[in-house]
Write an enzyme that holds these catalytic residues in place. Structure first.
Site, PDB file in Angstrom:
ATOM      1  NE  ARG A   1     -10.398 -16.347  33.223  1.00  0.00           N
ATOM      2  CZ  ARG A   1     -10.146 -17.440  33.960  1.00  0.00           C
ATOM      3  NH1 ARG A   1      -9.554 -18.486  33.432  1.00  0.00           N
ATOM      4  NH2 ARG A   1     -10.482 -17.473  35.235  1.00  0.00           N
TER       5      ARG A   1
ATOM      6  NE  ARG B   1      -6.968 -19.497  38.569  1.00  0.00           N
ATOM      7  CZ  ARG B   1      -7.817 -18.785  39.284  1.00  0.00           C
ATOM      8  NH1 ARG B   1      -9.049 -18.560  38.861  1.00  0.00           N
ATOM      9  NH2 ARG B   1      -7.452 -18.258  40.439  1.00  0.00           N
TER      10      ARG B   1
ATOM     11  CG  LEU C   1      -6.089 -25.728  30.587  1.00  0.00           C
ATOM     12  CD1 LEU C   1      -5.334 -26.847  29.879  1.00  0.00           C
ATOM     13  CD2 LEU C   1      -5.157 -24.932  31.496  1.00  0.00           C
TER      14      LEU C   1
ATOM     15  CG  ASN D   1      -8.745 -32.483  34.752  1.00  0.00           C
ATOM     16  OD1 ASN D   1      -7.998 -32.123  35.674  1.00  0.00           O
ATOM     17  ND2 ASN D   1     -10.066 -32.430  34.866  1.00  0.00           N
TER      18      ASN D   1
ATOM     19  CG  HIS E   1     -13.886 -34.295  37.401  1.00  0.00           C
ATOM     20  ND1 HIS E   1     -13.907 -32.979  37.817  1.00  0.00           N
ATOM     21  CD2 HIS E   1     -15.137 -34.780  37.619  1.00  0.00           C
ATOM     22  CE1 HIS E   1     -15.125 -32.685  38.252  1.00  0.00           C
ATOM     23  NE2 HIS E   1     -15.888 -33.762  38.151  1.00  0.00           N
TER      24      HIS E   1
ATOM     25  CG  ASP F   1     -13.138 -30.418  25.621  1.00  0.00           C
ATOM     26  OD1 ASP F   1     -13.299 -29.861  26.735  1.00  0.00           O
ATOM     27  OD2 ASP F   1     -13.998 -31.148  25.104  1.00  0.00           O
TER      28      ASP F   1
ATOM     29  N   GLY G   1     -13.959 -27.039  27.221  1.00  0.00           N
ATOM     30  CA  GLY G   1     -15.078 -27.049  28.149  1.00  0.00           C
ATOM     31  C   GLY G   1     -14.637 -27.351  29.575  1.00  0.00           C
TER      32      GLY G   1
ATOM     33  CG  ASP H   1     -14.253 -31.091  34.768  1.00  0.00           C
ATOM     34  OD1 ASP H   1     -13.017 -31.029  34.656  1.00  0.00           O
ATOM     35  OD2 ASP H   1     -14.869 -30.588  35.730  1.00  0.00           O
TER      36      ASP H   1
HETATM   37  C1  GRF Z   1      -8.274 -34.102  42.951  1.00  0.00           C
HETATM   38  O1  GRF Z   1      -9.310 -34.717  43.651  1.00  0.00           O
HETATM   39  C2  GRF Z   1      -8.629 -33.888  41.513  1.00  0.00           C
HETATM   40  O2  GRF Z   1      -9.521 -34.829  41.038  1.00  0.00           O
HETATM   41  C3  GRF Z   1      -9.284 -32.533  41.539  1.00  0.00           C
HETATM   42  O3  GRF Z   1      -8.552 -31.800  42.479  1.00  0.00           O
HETATM   43  C4  GRF Z   1      -8.016 -32.687  43.454  1.00  0.00           C
HETATM   44  C5  GRF Z   1      -6.554 -32.386  43.567  1.00  0.00           C
HETATM   45  O4  GRF Z   1      -5.967 -33.057  44.641  1.00  0.00           O
HETATM   46  N1  GRF Z   1      -9.299 -31.956  40.224  1.00  0.00           N
HETATM   47  P1  GRF Z   1      -4.387 -33.020  44.868  1.00  0.00           P
HETATM   48  O5  GRF Z   1      -3.952 -31.565  44.838  1.00  0.00           O
HETATM   49  O6  GRF Z   1      -3.736 -33.830  43.799  1.00  0.00           O
HETATM   50  O7  GRF Z   1      -4.196 -33.609  46.233  1.00  0.00           O
END
Ligand code: GRF
Length: 212
Positions: free
Chosen positions: A64, A90, A92, A106, A108, A140, A142, A144
């Site tokens: 890793r 993954r 970071l 990111n 989420h 960061d 963690g 999310d």
């Molecule tokens: C999204 O729902 C994002 O929130 C999550 O992974 C998904 C990725 O979707 N982290 P895509 O590959 O952009 O269609």
């Protein structure tokens, strides 16, 4: 503003970013796409658009630590102003975080800080919440856990499955993420890890970034 997008999956958010750029409502330029999976659909999207694409596979790395170093080297070589995790599955490590402090965001598929991790939509269903949504946040070390920049809400319907809820959330992701990128590009959202992050948006609205 030059952006590198990190992906693992089909790339619908990458498409949304590119389409917003094409439409002139997102002041960014995607200078590269980096995937940890050779088979990520997002790579085909990148190729189709002539965007330089790289694969940094954890499985093909010695360990890793070396994967984290390779990932940081590939992203750094593309010289982005901002790194966007759009379905990059993954966590970071220090090498990339240290090279782009506070300049990695990111998206989420849940309303953080609730339901972090890999199964946000299923966890929201299991939690019995009636509203879910998506969050764009600074990355960061963690899972999310970084400062929240913007969120959009969607209803959870009684007959939802994780797939139907996720699909509804993704509609909002595709609106929210390009807008946040644009807001960063024009300086309306300040990414400074040393100070409080201050989005210039109305926090009382469920969609906290205005239309471009
Ligand atoms: C999204 O729902 C994002 O929130 C999550 O992974 C998904 C990725 O979707 N982290 P895509 O590959 O952009 O269609």
């Amino acid at each position: 503003m030059d952006v590198v997008v990190l992906v693992s999956g089909r790339g619908s958010n990458l498409t949304a970013i590119c389409e917003a750029i094409d439409a002139g409502v997102c002041g960014a330029n995607v200078v590269g796409v980096v995937s940890d999976r050779k088979k990520a659909g997002a790579l085909e999207l990148a190729h189709a658009r002539g965007i330089p694409a790289r694969i940094v596979s954890l499985r093909k790395s010695d360990d890793r630590d070396s994967w984290n170093e390779s990932l940081a080297a590939e992203v750094t070589a593309l010289r982005p102003d901002l790194v966007v995790l759009a379905g990059f599955m993954r966590v970071l490590g220090a090498p990339l975080l240290e090279r782009f402090p506070g300049r990695i965001i990111n998206v989420h598929p849940a309303l953080l800080p609730s339901f972090p991790g890999h199964s946000g939509p299923q966890d929201a269903l299991d939690g019995g919440v009636r509203i879910s949504g998506c969050t764009v946040h600074i990355v960061d070390a963690g899972v999310d856990t970084g400062p929240i920049l913007a969120q959009a809400a969607v209803p959870v319907l009684t007959d939802d499955t994780a797939d139907t809820l996720h699909a509804r959330i993704q509609v909002q992701e595709h609106r929210l993420l390009p807008r946040v990128i644009h807001q960063i590009a024009i300086g309306a959202i300040t990414l400074d890890p040393l100070t409080v992050c201050t989005p210039v948006v109305d926090p009382t609205r469920s969609l906290t970034v205005p239309d471009a």
